[in-house]
Motif scaffolding. Sequence first.
Motif, PDB file in Angstrom:
ATOM      1  N   ILE A 390       3.756  57.850  31.867  1.00  0.00           N
ATOM      2  CA  ILE A 390       3.162  56.809  32.703  1.00  0.00           C
ATOM      3  C   ILE A 390       1.793  57.235  33.214  1.00  0.00           C
ATOM      4  O   ILE A 390       0.862  56.426  33.266  1.00  0.00           O
ATOM      5  N   VAL A 391       1.633  58.506  33.594  1.00  0.00           N
ATOM      6  CA  VAL A 391       0.329  58.972  34.072  1.00  0.00           C
ATOM      7  C   VAL A 391      -0.720  58.797  32.982  1.00  0.00           C
ATOM      8  O   VAL A 391      -1.836  58.335  33.230  1.00  0.00           O
ATOM      9  N   ASN A 392      -0.381  59.155  31.732  1.00  0.00           N
ATOM     10  CA  ASN A 392      -1.325  58.968  30.623  1.00  0.00           C
ATOM     11  C   ASN A 392      -1.650  57.492  30.417  1.00  0.00           C
ATOM     12  O   ASN A 392      -2.786  57.124  30.114  1.00  0.00           O
ATOM     13  N   PHE A 393      -0.652  56.645  30.585  1.00  0.00           N
ATOM     14  CA  PHE A 393      -0.860  55.207  30.413  1.00  0.00           C
ATOM     15  C   PHE A 393      -1.781  54.652  31.495  1.00  0.00           C
ATOM     16  O   PHE A 393      -2.601  53.770  31.242  1.00  0.00           O
ATOM     17  N   LEU A 394      -1.680  55.175  32.724  1.00  0.00           N
ATOM     18  CA  LEU A 394      -2.428  54.624  33.849  1.00  0.00           C
ATOM     19  C   LEU A 394      -3.869  55.126  33.923  1.00  0.00           C
ATOM     20  O   LEU A 394      -4.677  54.555  34.649  1.00  0.00           O
ATOM     21  N   LYS A 395      -4.215  56.192  33.189  1.00  0.00           N
ATOM     22  CA  LYS A 395      -5.561  56.770  33.305  1.00  0.00           C
ATOM     23  C   LYS A 395      -6.676  55.752  33.141  1.00  0.00           C
ATOM     24  O   LYS A 395      -7.631  55.744  33.923  1.00  0.00           O
ATOM     25  N   PRO A 396      -6.617  54.858  32.138  1.00  0.00           N
ATOM     26  CA  PRO A 396      -7.733  53.910  31.983  1.00  0.00           C
ATOM     27  C   PRO A 396      -7.662  52.721  32.938  1.00  0.00           C
ATOM     28  O   PRO A 396      -8.512  51.843  32.866  1.00  0.00           O
ATOM     29  N   LEU A 397      -6.673  52.681  33.817  1.00  0.00           N
ATOM     30  CA  LEU A 397      -6.493  51.508  34.673  1.00  0.00           C
ATOM     31  C   LEU A 397      -7.082  51.680  36.059  1.00  0.00           C
ATOM     32  O   LEU A 397      -6.727  50.966  36.984  1.00  0.00           O
ATOM     33  N   ASP A 398      -7.991  52.628  36.242  1.00  0.00           N
ATOM     34  CA  ASP A 398      -8.602  52.849  37.552  1.00  0.00           C
ATOM     35  C   ASP A 398      -9.720  51.842  37.804  1.00  0.00           C
ATOM     36  O   ASP A 398     -10.875  52.196  37.998  1.00  0.00           O
ATOM     37  N   LEU A 399      -9.385  50.590  37.763  1.00  0.00           N
ATOM     38  CA  LEU A 399     -10.367  49.533  37.956  1.00  0.00           C
ATOM     39  C   LEU A 399      -9.828  48.539  38.983  1.00  0.00           C
ATOM     40  O   LEU A 399      -8.695  48.108  38.884  1.00  0.00           O
ATOM     41  N   GLY A 400     -10.648  48.170  39.943  1.00  0.00           N
ATOM     42  CA  GLY A 400     -10.214  47.229  40.966  1.00  0.00           C
ATOM     43  C   GLY A 400     -10.554  45.811  40.586  1.00  0.00           C
ATOM     44  O   GLY A 400     -11.390  45.171  41.221  1.00  0.00           O
ATOM     45  N   LEU A 401      -9.956  45.302  39.509  1.00  0.00           N
ATOM     46  CA  LEU A 401     -10.292  43.963  39.049  1.00  0.00           C
ATOM     47  C   LEU A 401      -9.085  43.328  38.380  1.00  0.00           C
ATOM     48  O   LEU A 401      -8.081  43.968  38.116  1.00  0.00           O
ATOM     49  N   ASN A 402      -9.212  42.032  38.100  1.00  0.00           N
ATOM     50  CA  ASN A 402      -8.194  41.315  37.357  1.00  0.00           C
ATOM     51  C   ASN A 402      -8.653  41.156  35.915  1.00  0.00           C
ATOM     52  O   ASN A 402      -9.846  41.021  35.641  1.00  0.00           O
ATOM     53  N   VAL A 403      -7.725  41.155  34.998  1.00  0.00           N
ATOM     54  CA  VAL A 403      -8.048  41.024  33.586  1.00  0.00           C
ATOM     55  C   VAL A 403      -7.295  39.828  33.020  1.00  0.00           C
ATOM     56  O   VAL A 403      -6.109  39.645  33.266  1.00  0.00           O
ATOM     57  N   MET A 404      -7.995  38.992  32.285  1.00  0.00           N
ATOM     58  CA  MET A 404      -7.398  37.852  31.613  1.00  0.00           C
ATOM     59  C   MET A 404      -7.036  38.258  30.198  1.00  0.00           C
ATOM     60  O   MET A 404      -7.847  38.865  29.492  1.00  0.00           O
ATOM     61  N   ILE A 405      -5.827  37.972  29.781  1.00  0.00           N
ATOM     62  CA  ILE A 405      -5.368  38.373  28.469  1.00  0.00           C
ATOM     63  C   ILE A 405      -5.714  37.285  27.457  1.00  0.00           C
ATOM     64  O   ILE A 405      -5.196  36.173  27.531  1.00  0.00           O
ATOM     65  N   ASN A 406      -6.583  37.594  26.522  1.00  0.00           N
ATOM     66  CA  ASN A 406      -6.958  36.626  25.491  1.00  0.00           C
ATOM     67  C   ASN A 406      -6.015  36.808  24.304  1.00  0.00           C
ATOM     68  O   ASN A 406      -6.349  37.412  23.292  1.00  0.00           O
ATOM     69  N   GLY A 407      -4.825  36.309  24.488  1.00  0.00           N
ATOM     70  CA  GLY A 407      -3.799  36.449  23.476  1.00  0.00           C
ATOM     71  C   GLY A 407      -2.476  36.038  24.077  1.00  0.00           C
ATOM     72  O   GLY A 407      -2.443  35.309  25.074  1.00  0.00           O
ATOM     73  N   GLY A 408      -1.415  36.476  23.487  1.00  0.00           N
ATOM     74  CA  GLY A 408      -0.106  36.087  24.005  1.00  0.00           C
ATOM     75  C   GLY A 408       0.994  36.988  23.519  1.00  0.00           C
ATOM     76  O   GLY A 408       0.771  37.986  22.830  1.00  0.00           O
ATOM     77  N   ILE A 409       2.192  36.609  23.884  1.00  0.00           N
ATOM     78  CA  ILE A 409       3.401  37.359  23.528  1.00  0.00           C
ATOM     79  C   ILE A 409       4.397  36.389  22.913  1.00  0.00           C
ATOM     80  O   ILE A 409       4.570  35.277  23.398  1.00  0.00           O
ATOM     81  N   ILE A 410       5.016  36.817  21.842  1.00  0.00           N
ATOM     82  CA  ILE A 410       6.160  36.095  21.287  1.00  0.00           C
ATOM     83  C   ILE A 410       7.355  37.040  21.357  1.00  0.00           C
ATOM     84  O   ILE A 410       7.246  38.211  21.003  1.00  0.00           O
TER      85      ILE A 410
END
Length: 578
Positions: A390-410
Amino acid sequence: MTINSCIHVFRNILVVVFIFHGSCYSEKAGHYTFMKDATLAPKLARFDYIIGGGGTAGCALAATLSQNASVLVLERGGSPYDNPTASDIGNFANTLLSNTPNSWSQLFVSEDGVYNTRPRVLGGGSVINAGFYSRAGDDYVEEAEWEMDEVKAAYEWVEKKLVFEPQVMGWQSALKDGLLEAGEFPDNGFTYDHIYGTKIGGTIFDRAGHRHTAADLLEYANPETIVVYLQASVHKIIFTTKGSQKPKAYQVIFEDANGVFHKVELANNAMNEVILSAGAMGSPQLLMLSGVGPEAHLANRGVNPLVLDHPMVGQGMADNPLNPLLILSPQSVEVSLVQAVGITKFDTYIEGASGLSLSFDLTRRFFDGVLNLFNETSDTTSRNVLTKSIVNFLKPLDLGLNVMINGGIIFHKVDGPASRGHMELRNSNPHDNPSVTFNYYQEPEDLNKCVEGVETIIKVINSKAFSEYKYPGVTGHELLGLMLGLPTNLRPRHLSSSFDLKQFCIDTVMTIWHYHGGCQVGKVVDKNYKVIGIDALRVIDGSTFLKSPGTNPQATVMMLGRYMGQKILRERAAFHEK
C-alpha cells in the motif's frame, strides 16, 4: 500497448476500483419534525414497536407501522439531509472513501482480506450505493413464499417516492450494445423486472443527479406516532420470562452521542414487538450481544447472561463476489453509475460505471484505515507485506486535488453465491465491527461463474459497439494483468506466464456490497421473520436472505419493509377484533 505502459497510463486512476459502487446524497433539505438527536431522548420511554436500525428496510417498515401504532426508530448514524452538497452524483466516491467516526460509511475488512463498507446513516445502504433499482425475479418471490400481488404493490409504493428512469448516454449505451453483441440478449429495454438478457434498470438518482433514499419513505409516516432518534447506538435487547414459556423481548438499551444510556420499553400490549433492521452485519451482531446465539462463542466473548443457545445466528453469511476490469477511454465519457445490466443464463450479472472522480487525499485516508484495521487483527508478516504494497501504491498520490476518470469499469457479480461463511463477535462493544468470513469462491460453481463472467466482459470490451471507448491494441490479457497489479484486496497475487482465469478471480475478488445472511429464514427466523424460540422479536432486513435478490437487493429490501409492515398491521387489527 504493453502491460507496463498500461500500468503507467492508469497509475493515477487505479483507486477507482474500490469506489465505483458508492453514492451521492439527496439535495432535499427537508427535516422531519419527528427526527431528533438521541441526546434529547428521555431516560425511559414506551412504544408499540421499537425498530433497531433506520436503514433500507427499517425506514419502509417504520413508515408503514406508524399508520396504526406508535413507533420508535433507533439509528446509529446521522441524517442524509445534513450535507446537501454531497448530493451531486459526481461526488459520490468521496463519501464512500470517507472513514471518520462520523462518516456515513464504516470500513471493515473481512477475514478473507476483502475491503467492505457498512452504512451508518438514516436510509442505510440506499445512501451509499450505486443507486441501481431492480426488483427480484418471480422465482425468488415464489421461493420466499411471499404473496405476489402484495409484493408488487409494495414495490410500487417504494417506486412512487424514489425511483426514476435513467438518462442513458454514450458509455452506458455502448455497454448495453456490447452486451447484446456478446450474446446477452434479448434487449429488454427499460424495466424494473429481473429477466434474462440485457436491460436498463431503474435508479434512485433523479435527472439532476441527486439521490433519493429510503429515508424519503418516512414522508409516508404519521408524524404524530413516530419518533426517529439519530446517533442512537443500540447496545442490547433485554428479555423477560415472566408469564411466558419463552424469553420475551420487552426493553432496548441504547447510547447517545454523549455516552448517556437510555431505555425504551414495549407498551403493554401482546402484539407489540422489538424489530431488528440493522442489516446483515448489525442484526446478527445485536442478537449475539443480547445473549441470543451460539452458547460457547458468547461465553468466550463474555456475553452474559445467555438468553438462548441459537447456533445458527451469524451463520450462512455470504457476499456476492465481484471482479472488475478498468478501461481507459480515448474520448470523454459521461459520469454514470449502474444503468445497463446483462443478466446471463450462467447466473452472473454484467454491469458498469464511468467518468468517476475522487480525491487523492481521501484515498490515502481510506488506505490508512485499511492499515489500521489490519494492524489490529493480523500477524506481523502479513502486516509487513500489506504495508509495503500500500505504501508503494500511495507514493504517487501526494496531491491535494480531485481527479476525473476518463474511462470506466465493467464488472460481474456472481449470483447466489454457493460459498458461505460466518460471523463472530470480536468483543462485546457494539461500536466495533464483528469478524466476518465470506469464503469467496470456496465452491467451484462460483469460480466457474466468475470465469464465464470475465470472459463475457472481455467480449464486451472487444465488441464493435464498445470500440470507441477503449484504446486500439489494448488486449483483454493486458487489462487482466493490470488488475493483478492493483491493491484491490489484501490477497497475495499469483503471477505466471500462462494466464489462469480461475486464479485471477481468486486473487482480485472484491465486494459488490451485497452481503447477506446471519439471521436466515428457516434457521434463525421463521417465515414471518419472528426469531425462533423468542417472543416479541423479529428481524426484517437483508440478514434474513438465503441469497441476494436480483442484480441489486435495495429494491427488495425496501419492499420487504413495506410488505411485512402491512402484514404486521393486519395481524394487529385481527387480534384487537377478537
